[in-house]
Enzyme design. Structure first.
Site, PDB file in Angstrom:
ATOM      1  CE  LYS A   1      -4.314  -1.724   0.281  1.00 37.34           C
ATOM      2  NZ  LYS A   1      -4.347  -2.906   1.072  1.00 37.34           N
TER       3      LYS A   1
ATOM      4  CD  GLU B   1     -10.062   3.725   0.739  1.00 36.86           C
ATOM      5  OE1 GLU B   1      -9.944   4.950   0.532  1.00 36.86           O
ATOM      6  OE2 GLU B   1      -9.314   2.879   0.185  1.00 36.86           O
TER       7      GLU B   1
ATOM      8  CB  SER C   1      -0.125  -8.201  -1.072  1.00 37.13           C
ATOM      9  OG  SER C   1      -0.963  -9.060  -0.308  1.00 37.13           O
TER      10      SER C   1
HETATM   11  C1  LIG Z   1      -5.203  -4.002   1.113  1.00 36.06           C
HETATM   12  C2  LIG Z   1      -4.512  -5.267   0.948  1.00 36.06           C
HETATM   13  C3  LIG Z   1      -4.871  -6.174  -0.063  1.00 36.06           C
HETATM   14  C4  LIG Z   1      -6.058  -5.992  -0.950  1.00 36.06           C
HETATM   15  O1  LIG Z   1      -6.079  -4.832  -1.721  1.00 36.06           O
HETATM   16  P1  LIG Z   1      -5.709  -4.823  -3.252  1.00 36.06           P
HETATM   17  O2  LIG Z   1      -5.994  -3.422  -3.666  1.00 36.06           O
HETATM   18  O3  LIG Z   1      -6.588  -5.814  -3.932  1.00 36.06           O
HETATM   19  O4  LIG Z   1      -4.280  -5.177  -3.368  1.00 36.06           O
HETATM   20  C5  LIG Z   1      -4.101  -7.312  -0.225  1.00 36.06           C
HETATM   21  N1  LIG Z   1      -3.051  -7.579   0.586  1.00 36.06           N
HETATM   22  C6  LIG Z   1      -2.700  -6.747   1.584  1.00 36.06           C
HETATM   23  C7  LIG Z   1      -1.536  -7.106   2.451  1.00 36.06           C
HETATM   24  C8  LIG Z   1      -3.418  -5.569   1.797  1.00 36.06           C
HETATM   25  O5  LIG Z   1      -3.056  -4.750   2.789  1.00 36.06           O
END
Ligand SMILES: *Cc1c(COP(=O)(O)O)cnc(C)c1O
Length: 396
Positions: free
Chosen positions: A92, A114, A380
């Site tokens: 993020k 948000e 992620s």
């Molecule tokens: C917010 C988040 C997601 C999901 O959001 P995307 O916009 O689909 O990437 C996935 N993994 C993590 C670790 C997140 O914080």
């Protein structure tokens, strides 16, 4: 015939998906944002500042790690793109830095955001501390309760966290409230959207800020495997930003199979799910035409996932388009599959993943690989914020 392009068009559409479905009061600010964004896309001074923060503040490039034991288990060459090692613990921050720099350049005085799992809220609050800007974060009251460590972090960083009590008190409701606030303070407030959702230009802008992920994968794979094209890229999708970033530079490379993994919740037919591309129909949500989980009357069906970051009834328009054209394959992983995949990665590789990322890992067992396949899973985020959930599930 022209080859399909996966680039957004001048009106903010990917095929039939996207656009700007906004209240009149936001029209002028969205126009202003489009102009400002267009002006920085090729501005070398802006890009240099952005790149230097990604390097020295976030810690990029994030490693591309060859997961030996995981590879052995699934019979392919599996690499993990380590977005979990970024400052603040997820992808993020790549987007938050880009947008807050843009807000500063536009002369905006206040930042709002948000958040679902709190990762986007923490990333935005972090960049606001760095750039000395006031920050308000809207978060569903249920998420405030299930993601307590991130709420504490946002407060320590100086942000105001506003618990939203409407709907089922999760990400959709937080987004509604942020848009409401934006409508009543359009002139001085910049809304940092955390995923590839919202009205044009957000979906393509967020994808571009996240595209650093696939840019790095290409050069890192070249170094390790002597090819820039993996056979598979796998990522989880909530709104779709980490997947968009991981797919971006492979969109036109048909050899690379793109796999998007939605949150199945208790199962895609259970009525308790967040698998929008499996269960949704075309509609409008948060300014964009895309798949939406809705009743026959067009009322939004409350989504459900154990993972707060995937608990959303819409999907970014890019992903709707990729799926419709067969460019991506969309799978769903249920709560229990994600939890078990998180434990598996922890025990095989010593990496505790975010619950969202664990959905992408759960897809490894659903695909038939050949031993020579090069597979990149976008990790992620890290699992610190999910420890209470993991402890609860694995105790019983
Ligand atoms: C917010 C988040 C997601 C999901 O959001 P995307 O916009 O689909 O990437 C996935 N993994 C993590 C670790 C997140 O914080």
């Amino acid at each position: 015939m022209n080859k399909l392009t996966y680039k957004v068009d001048e009106n903010g559409y990917y095929g039939n998906f996207g656009g700007e479905y906004i209240p009149e009061i936001l029209h002028a600010v969205v126009e202003e944002l489009k102009k400002a964004y267009a002006s920085i896309e090729n501005d070398s001074k802006f890009q240099a500042e952005y790149d230097s923060l990604l390097r020295d503040y976030v810690g990029r490039p994030s490693p591309l790690y060859y997961a030996t034991r995981l590879s052995k288990k699934y019979g392919a060459k599996i690499y993990l793109k380590r977005e979990d090692l970024n400052h603040t613990g997820s992808h993020k921050i790549n987007n938050a830095i880009g947008q807050v720099l843009l807000a500063r350049k536009m002369g905006k005085k206040n930042i709002i955001a948000e958040t679902g799992a709190g990762q986007h809220g923490v990333a935005t609050a972090t960049v606001c501390a760095l750039m000395d800007m006031p920050c308000k974060v809207f978060m569903g009251a249920l998420d405030v309760a299930r993601q307590a460590p991130n709420v504490e972090k946002m407060k320590m960083l100086g942000a105001e966290v506003i618990a939203v009590e409407s709907g089922n008190k999760t990400l959709k409701d937080a987004t509604n409230e942020a848009i409401r606030h934006w409508c009543s303070h359009p002139k001085d407030t910049y809304y940092v959207i955390g995923s590839t959702v919202g009205p044009n230009p957000y979906p393509s802008m967020v994808a571009k800020f996240q595209s650093v992920i696939s840019r790095e994968i290409k050069s890192q794979l070249m170094e390790k495997e002597n090819t820039a094209s993996p056979d598979y890229v796998i990522a989880c999708v909530g709104g779709g930003s980490n997947a968009a970033g991981a797919f971006y530079h492979f969109l036109e490379d048909d050899k690379v199979r793109l796999v998007a993994v939605e949150a199945g919740g208790l199962g895609i037919d259970s009525g308790k799910t967040a698998a929008t591309m499996h269960c949704g129909r075309v509609g409008i949500i948060h300014g964009s035409r895309t798949y939406v989980m809705q009743t026959d009357d067009g009322q939004i069906i409350e989504p459900y996932s154990i993972s707060a970051g995937l608990d959303y009834p819409g999907i970014g328009p890019l992903h709707a388009f990729l799926s419709e054209n067969g460019r991506s394959k969309v799978l769903a992983a249920n709560d229990d599959e994600a939890l078990n995949a998180a434990m598996e990665l922890t025990r095989l590789e010593g990496i505790i993943p975010a619950l969202e990322s664990a959905h992408a890992l759960a897809a490894l067992g659903k695909i038939k690989f050949s031993p020579s396949d090069i597979v990149v899973v976008n990790l992620s985020g890290r699992g610190d914020k999910d420890m209470a959930t993991y402890l609860k599930y694995f105790k019983s």
